[in-house]
Design an enzyme around this catalytic site. Sequence first.
Site, mmCIF file in Angstrom:
data_model
loop_
_atom_site.group_PDB
_atom_site.id
_atom_site.type_symbol
_atom_site.label_atom_id
_atom_site.label_comp_id
_atom_site.label_asym_id
_atom_site.label_seq_id
_atom_site.Cartn_x
_atom_site.Cartn_y
_atom_site.Cartn_z
ATOM 1 N N ARG A 244 0.800 -1.220 0.000
ATOM 2 C CA ARG A 244 0.000 0.000 0.000
ATOM 3 C C ARG A 244 0.843 1.285 0.000
ATOM 4 N NH1 ARG A 244 -5.089 -0.002 2.376
ATOM 5 N NH2 ARG A 244 -4.420 -1.826 3.546
ATOM 6 N N TYR A 283 -14.162 -3.024 3.887
ATOM 7 C CA TYR A 283 -13.444 -2.626 5.120
ATOM 8 C C TYR A 283 -13.975 -1.318 5.705
ATOM 9 C CZ TYR A 283 -10.108 -5.443 2.400
ATOM 10 O OH TYR A 283 -9.508 -6.401 1.618
ATOM 11 N N CYS A 308 -26.493 -4.648 -7.801
ATOM 12 C CA CYS A 308 -27.701 -4.993 -7.046
ATOM 13 C C CYS A 308 -27.365 -5.510 -5.660
ATOM 14 C CB CYS A 308 -28.515 -6.011 -7.818
ATOM 15 S SG CYS A 308 -28.986 -5.371 -9.414
HETATM 16 N N1 LLP Z 1 3.290 -9.134 3.236
HETATM 17 C C1 LLP Z 1 2.272 -10.001 3.365
HETATM 18 C C2 LLP Z 1 2.570 -11.378 3.791
HETATM 19 C C3 LLP Z 1 0.961 -9.596 3.112
HETATM 20 O O1 LLP Z 1 -0.037 -10.451 3.250
HETATM 21 C C4 LLP Z 1 0.708 -8.252 2.712
HETATM 22 C C5 LLP Z 1 -0.652 -7.800 2.467
HETATM 23 C C6 LLP Z 1 1.809 -7.391 2.558
HETATM 24 C C7 LLP Z 1 3.086 -7.864 2.843
HETATM 25 C C8 LLP Z 1 1.651 -5.959 2.128
HETATM 26 O O2 LLP Z 1 0.893 -5.238 3.046
HETATM 27 P P1 LLP Z 1 0.723 -3.652 2.864
HETATM 28 O O3 LLP Z 1 2.103 -3.051 2.947
HETATM 29 O O4 LLP Z 1 0.101 -3.407 1.531
HETATM 30 O O5 LLP Z 1 -0.179 -3.252 3.963
HETATM 31 N N2 LLP Z 1 -7.041 -5.565 0.625
HETATM 32 C C9 LLP Z 1 -6.724 -4.877 1.858
HETATM 33 C C10 LLP Z 1 -5.285 -5.078 2.272
HETATM 34 C C11 LLP Z 1 -4.893 -6.532 2.371
HETATM 35 C C12 LLP Z 1 -3.436 -6.770 2.663
HETATM 36 C C13 LLP Z 1 -3.055 -8.176 2.382
HETATM 37 N N3 LLP Z 1 -1.714 -8.515 2.662
HETATM 38 C C14 LLP Z 1 -7.095 -3.418 1.722
HETATM 39 O O6 LLP Z 1 -7.596 -2.991 0.675
HETATM 40 O O7 LLP Z 1 -6.954 -2.647 2.684
#
Ligand code: LLP
Length: 381
Positions: A244, A283, A308
């Site tokens: 992110r 979320y 829908c």
């Molecule tokens: N490493 C692992 C093992 C992960 O599962 C994830 C994200 C990351 C790194 C990266 O995380 P980040 O830096 O992006 O927070 N769909 C959700 C977020 C799901 C994150 C899944 N895993 C949303 O839209 O907020």
Amino acid sequence: MKLDEKFFAEIAENYGTPLYIYDADEIRTKVNSAKQVFTGLDARIFFALKANSNPHILKLFKDLGINADVVGPVEIESAKRCGMAEMILNGNGKTTSTRDYFLNSGGKLVSMDSLEEIGLWQKSRITKFLRINPDIYAGGHPNISTGGRNHKFGVTPQEAEKVADKLSGLHVHIGSQITTTDPYEAAYSKVIQLSNRLGFSWLDIGGGWGIKYQEDELDPIEFRRRVVPILSNFKGKIVVELGRFLVATAGFLLLRVSEVKRAGKVFVVTDGGMNVLIRPAMYDAWHRISTIGPKGKLGRCDVVGPLCETGDVLAKDREMEIPEPGALLLIENTGAYGFSMASNYNGFPKPAEVMLENGKTKLIRQRETVEDLFRGIPPIL
Ligand code: LLP
């Protein structure tokens, strides 16, 4: 390039809506800021492709020296095709075909989620990490918190200790959209103490850095000040997995208002809903929305999509100048987990994607067509 109303109106005219737009310069800025945080440590950054796997974005990461954190075969293939130097394979319940795909693609680093998984990799010459569940709750929503004892990820430190001779290092990833350093300090202290005791030469510290959607965000300077001193107690190689933080702020979603319905409440209906951006529905996520084009007085409305389902909401009870039909809505901070979570639900093709670079716009994914969605279906009549 000035990302003003005129620019977005033109881009919508040229490419249509719903449309994802990514600013390459913003991605570069974020990569530099992440690199600065880890200077002095033997750390390498892996981009979590699940956040955004458009190959043109990946090429940008590759050119900036960023590696790939992958989960499934398409992510593995994307990282390979874009020439990303190293890959780490993540996830629970990896299938045989995913394992084979990874090994055949030259992958070398694997984070294992369970003691059961270790046996499945026994014969492979790879660097093996085991994911620790530190029993620490963190993250922007229960669905994206991963480090608690009741979550499906990882094993306890005691369990890891029993299989230490089969491993090169430990992995910890406690959640996503984390906005304070406290949970990192707690999790990393725990895992580093264990790693040092077991004499490991690798450590994977996961990702999860939160960005500013509405209020709080993780401050990289604060992370450097408070968390990096803890990390420096580990003398081996460190893997960082960021998704992110590196792409969210670079992305914009453009939608067009198809209808404004006044039925007790005001509903601003757009041409894309949870099928193009599921974060608000899934979320309760808040994204800044601004109107480009005709709008009326300040008021309260629900911004909803055309699907829908009552849950097909982009913003609830949002105070804004009520747009008129035909206006554009610009939804910010949608570069991460936007397109990558888009679906064809209710029969809508996926949006197009455009990259802004050196003052120019470039189409980096065509809008899906109805015909595309019949590919692979044997003749019906
Ligand atoms: N490493 C692992 C093992 C992960 O599962 C994830 C994200 C990351 C790194 C990266 O995380 P980040 O830096 O992006 O927070 N769909 C959700 C977020 C799901 C994150 C899944 N895993 C949303 O839209 O907020």
